[in-house]
Design a protein around this motif. Structure first.
Motif, short mmCIF file in Angstrom:
data_model
loop_
_atom_site.label_atom_id
_atom_site.label_comp_id
_atom_site.label_asym_id
_atom_site.label_seq_id
_atom_site.Cartn_x
_atom_site.Cartn_y
_atom_site.Cartn_z
N GLN A 154 -0.63 12.94 3.43
CA GLN A 154 -1.56 12.59 4.50
C GLN A 154 -2.47 13.78 4.77
O GLN A 154 -1.98 14.89 5.03
N ASN A 164 -4.57 8.68 3.35
CA ASN A 164 -3.24 8.55 2.77
C ASN A 164 -3.34 8.41 1.25
O ASN A 164 -4.15 7.62 0.75
N GLU A 184 1.97 9.57 11.85
CA GLU A 184 2.51 10.03 10.57
C GLU A 184 3.95 9.55 10.40
O GLU A 184 4.69 10.05 9.55
#
Length: 391
Positions: A154, A164, A184
């Motif tokens: 990420q 991503n 996340e």
């Protein structure tokens, strides 16, 4: 407190713990007593029935018994720095914080930050330059698959926007995953797929099953008691989370209705081998303290109480899942305070030195032979202590 006093206190406390845990076996280490019968001899008085003379013989073990508990070999001190990530067992990346301007009645203090690569064996420190094209304030987070062949990456452009990607670590090829996410939160379901709880500004958002080939699929979860995922983990084909009523639950991508496992859960941490879950419980039934317990992945309690106090946090499993480090704060100084290590092999809990409390996550080296602990410091802002354990 100077470095010499700190190290002396930490080693003394650790050695005391190890002595308590393993002292009862010290005199027998490596030896066992065995009663042998010599055939063809006359019975001795009081020897009982049967022929032969009884002899007590000390038999040497071919292998010494496994060591239990922990012991400290060395402590490294890194001033004004926190650990960003481990590069190897001996090398790590740190971020050094420098105060550029003291706070005033009308203005906040100003700080600058610089990253370094540090070799713990030689003490050498090398500055790290930002890669070409990197945006100011950009944060990259990498999550390796269980077999180490892939990584979910990420790249956070700002607080709410991330790119991503799935990376093939053998070829270096990356595939971007077209998923909008505000969190996340996620974990590797197995070596072939990563589960991402994307989050949303309005609700819990979508849950995505992302394959290493770059494809993605929504995972359905039918649970009205979860609005957002504050505790979330995945491993060995299962997904774990806590709902709004502090219940830990599990489900699979093909099972939309979850199974309730444990009540009164404030925090949880799945071991890297996906065999155990460390659970911090909230106070209930007239009990105000928080407790740390170990469960298997079906919700069955394993062993006894691991720790308790007013606040339990920073649970961190060693990479091989053999040890769990955690922090305890208790207002009563006679209770548990500081950093503790739970050894899954011996079942022992050992205090790690003085009663300090971390301000960053506890950080294990790749082999689990070192543990990084970052604490507040009046003079240096923060200080990181890296503890080497005896092997």
């Amino acid at each position: 407190m100077n470095k010499e006093k700190y190290i002396a206190g930490l080693i003394a406390a650790t050695l005391l713990s190890v002595g308590i845990l393993s002292g009862c076996n010290a005199e027998r280490k490596g030896d066992t007593a065995e009663v042998r019968i010599s055939p063809g001899t006359t019975d001795q008085p009081g020897s009982g029935t049967g022929g032969g003379k009884r002899e007590l013989t000390v038999v040497k073990e071919s292998k010494p018994p496994a060591e239990q508990g922990i012991a400290v070999q060395r402590i490294h001190r890194v001033d004004a720095a926190n650990i960003e990530k481990w590069l190897s067992d001996n090398e790590l990346e740190i971020q050094v914080t420098t105060m550029e301007k003291q706070a005033t009645a009308t203005e906040e203090a100003q700080f600058s930050y610089q990253r370094f690569r540090v070799d713990l064996e030689t003490g050498e420190r090398q500055g790290i330059e930002e890669p070409p094209g990197a945006a100011q304030g950009e944060v990259v987070k990498t999550f390796l698959s269980p077999d180490g062949k892939y990584a979910f990456i990420q790249t956070w452009k700002d607080k709410y926007t991330a790119v991503n990607e799935i990376e093939n670590r053998t070829t270096g090829e990356r595939q971007e995953i077209a998923v909008d996410n505000y969190m996340e939160t996620g974990g590797w379901l197995d070596s072939d797929s990563y589960v991402l709880a994307a989050g949303s500004m309005e609700n819990r958002g979508e849950i995505w099953n992302i394959s290493v080939d770059g494809t993605r699929e929504k995972i359905e979860l039918q649970d009205p008691d979860v609005e957002s995922f504050t505790e979330f983990a995945a491993g060995n084909g299962k997904i774990y989370y806590t709902d709004s009523k502090n219940r830990m639950k599990s489900f699979t991508p093909t099972q939309s209705r979850p199974t309730s496992l444990v009540e009164d859960v404030s925090a949880m941490s799945l071991s890297p081998d996906s065999q155990r879950i460390a659970v911090s419980t909230t106070g209930s039934g007239g009990r105000e303290d928080s407790r740390l317990l170990i469960y298997d992945t079906s919700g069955h309690l394993q062993g006894l109480l691991i720790g308790k106090g007013d606040l339990l946090s920073h649970q961190s499993w060693s990479p091989d899942s053999s040890k769990l480090a955690f922090a305890v704060y208790t207002e009563d100084k006679g209770g548990m305070n500081g950093i503790y290590i739970f050894d899954t092999v011996s079942g022992k809990v050992s205090p790690l030195g003085l009663s300090y409390y971390p301000v960053y996550p506890l950080s294990w080296s790749p082999s689990g032979s070192r543990l990084g602990i970052t604490v507040d410091d009046k003079e240096k802002l923060i200080v990181t202590h890296i503890v080497d354990f005896k092997k």
